[in-house]
Design an enzyme around this catalytic site. Structure first.
Site, short mmCIF file in Angstrom:
data_model
loop_
_atom_site.label_atom_id
_atom_site.label_comp_id
_atom_site.label_asym_id
_atom_site.label_seq_id
_atom_site.Cartn_x
_atom_site.Cartn_y
_atom_site.Cartn_z
N TYR A 19 -9.78 -1.61 -2.39
CA TYR A 19 -9.55 -0.50 -1.47
C TYR A 19 -9.23 -1.01 -0.05
O TYR A 19 -8.20 -0.63 0.52
CB TYR A 19 -10.71 0.50 -1.47
N VAL A 36 -16.62 8.99 6.50
CA VAL A 36 -16.42 10.37 6.95
C VAL A 36 -17.29 11.34 6.16
O VAL A 36 -17.20 11.40 4.94
CB VAL A 36 -14.93 10.79 6.81
N ALA A 76 -2.31 11.07 2.43
CA ALA A 76 -2.40 10.85 0.99
C ALA A 76 -2.47 9.36 0.65
O ALA A 76 -1.55 8.61 0.94
CB ALA A 76 -1.20 11.48 0.28
N PRO A 100 -10.56 5.91 10.62
CA PRO A 100 -11.91 6.51 10.55
C PRO A 100 -12.91 5.64 9.80
O PRO A 100 -12.55 4.88 8.90
CB PRO A 100 -11.69 7.82 9.78
N SER A 138 -7.85 3.34 8.12
CA SER A 138 -9.28 3.33 7.82
C SER A 138 -9.93 2.17 8.54
O SER A 138 -9.25 1.22 8.94
CB SER A 138 -9.45 3.14 6.30
N LYS A 185 -5.59 -0.42 2.01
CA LYS A 185 -5.46 0.22 3.33
C LYS A 185 -4.86 -0.76 4.35
O LYS A 185 -4.05 -0.37 5.20
CB LYS A 185 -6.82 0.72 3.84
N GLY A 241 -1.45 14.77 1.35
CA GLY A 241 -2.87 14.69 0.99
C GLY A 241 -3.67 15.82 1.60
O GLY A 241 -4.85 15.68 1.94
N ALA A 242 -3.01 16.99 1.73
CA ALA A 242 -3.62 18.12 2.44
C ALA A 242 -4.84 18.70 1.73
O ALA A 242 -5.71 19.30 2.36
CB ALA A 242 -2.57 19.23 2.63
N SER A 255 -16.91 9.20 0.48
CA SER A 255 -18.02 9.07 1.43
C SER A 255 -19.15 10.04 1.11
O SER A 255 -20.33 9.71 1.23
CB SER A 255 -17.56 9.34 2.87
#
Length: 321
Positions: free
Chosen positions: A160, A190, A85, A187, A128, A164, A12-13, A202
């Site tokens: 969602y 963000v 990712a 996190p 998350s 997670k 997921g870069a 976000s």
């Protein structure tokens, strides 16, 4: 710091957090196998190739989270993996299984399996706060001990947070069973300067707020955090052998209304709505909730700066004036 040229994989870069993780890893001397969904899509690759150090120490791999072999190729030869990712949306989904649950859960197991096979030393999982809240029955200040209430999510069709939570639980189970060293970063919402051309969920939320959106994100928001802090948190928990378990990653535990009021105060020229004081029922406010990361040396960027950086970034992208 990296052992000279230590090789790590970042899944997921190309995303908003992923790009910052790659940026800081390159800065610290790592060599990176970075994964994207489509090598032919410049909106995924161009900003990564443009990062300082990318020319010599960044290799891009195209993966599908449900295709184990594509993941194994990217992880091969790496001593660490940062697994970011995972699909993220606060909007309605038509097919939760296909759009969110499968890529999150099966994708995580595929990445961990590839890491175990490759003899990886540590995996940093991007979880998350959505695996910590919504948790309406948790009555004290939210900590790493708290888990999202899956029955509540099912009832309210909150796919969602469910994706997670189930992905993180699957990761801990795998780590225990297979003896893999896994640490997690959790996190909050963000925001800040976005490196890729596309905004994350976000920042779309933040943009909508500036345009007058009155949504309160009752089941999604428990506090803001800067992109840079989330990326640095990943590197801190990777490099510190003593780091273990989950790491809440937030500037503060706060209500969305607190954040909105601060935005309105700093930027009265936008159509920021006025919201009721308590937008997250039962959420107890707290300063410095991320004690584990603070103990590792992370100094969180204050909310005022998060907001300013986010606004300036949206202006520089021409999204707002």
């Amino acid at each position: 710091m990296a052992k000279q040229g230590e090789q790590v994989c970042v899944t997921g870069a190309s995303g908003c957090i992923g790009s910052w993780v790659v940026h800081f890893l390159l800065h610290r001397g790592y060599s990176i196998n970075a994964t994207v969904k489509d090598l032919k899509d410049e909106t995924e690759t161009k900003h990564l190739r443009g990062l300082e150090g990318a020319e010599t120490r960044l290799r891009l791999f195209q993966i599908d989270l449900l295709d184990y072999d594509s993941i194994a190729a990217a992880v091969s030869g790496c001593s660490g993996v940062f697994h970011l990712a995972s699909p993220c949306t606060v909007d309605h989904v038509h097919d939760p299984e296909k759009e969110l649950l499968d890529p999150a859960i099966k994708g995580t197991i595929n990445v961990l399996t590839a890491a175990k096979e490759a003899g990886v030393r540590r995996v940093v999982l991007t979880s998350s706060v959505s695996s910590i809240a919504p948790s309406p029955n948790w009555t004290s200040v939210k900590t790493e001990e708290c888990w999202t209430d899956l029955d509540y999510c099912k009832r309210k069709q909150l796919w969602y947070p469910m994706s997670k939570t189930l992905a993180e639980k699957a990761a801990w189970e795998f780590a225990k069973e297979k003896g893999l060293d896994v640490v997690a970063v959790n996190p909050g919402t963000v925001m800040g300067p976005v490196i890729p051309p596309k905004l994350n969920a976000s920042m779309v939320m933040f943009l909508r707020l500036l345009q007058g959106c009155t949504e309160t994100y009752e089941d999604f928001f428990i506090g803001p955090v800067h992109f840079k802090d989330v990326a640095l948190a990943h590197i801190l928990v990777y490099e510190n052998k003593s780091a273990s378990g989950r790491h809440l990653c937030l500037e503060s535990l706060s209500h969305y209304s607190d954040f909105v009021a601060k935005v309105a105060e700093l930027y009265p020229e936008y159509k920021v709505p006025s919201l009721p004081r308590d937008t997250q029922p039962g959420l107890l406010r707290a300063k410095d909730p991320s004690k584990k990361l603070i103990d590792l040396g992370l100094q969180f960027i204050p909310v005022e700066q998060i907001i300013k950086d986010a606004v300036e970034n949206l202006k520089s992208k021409g999204v707002i004036s």
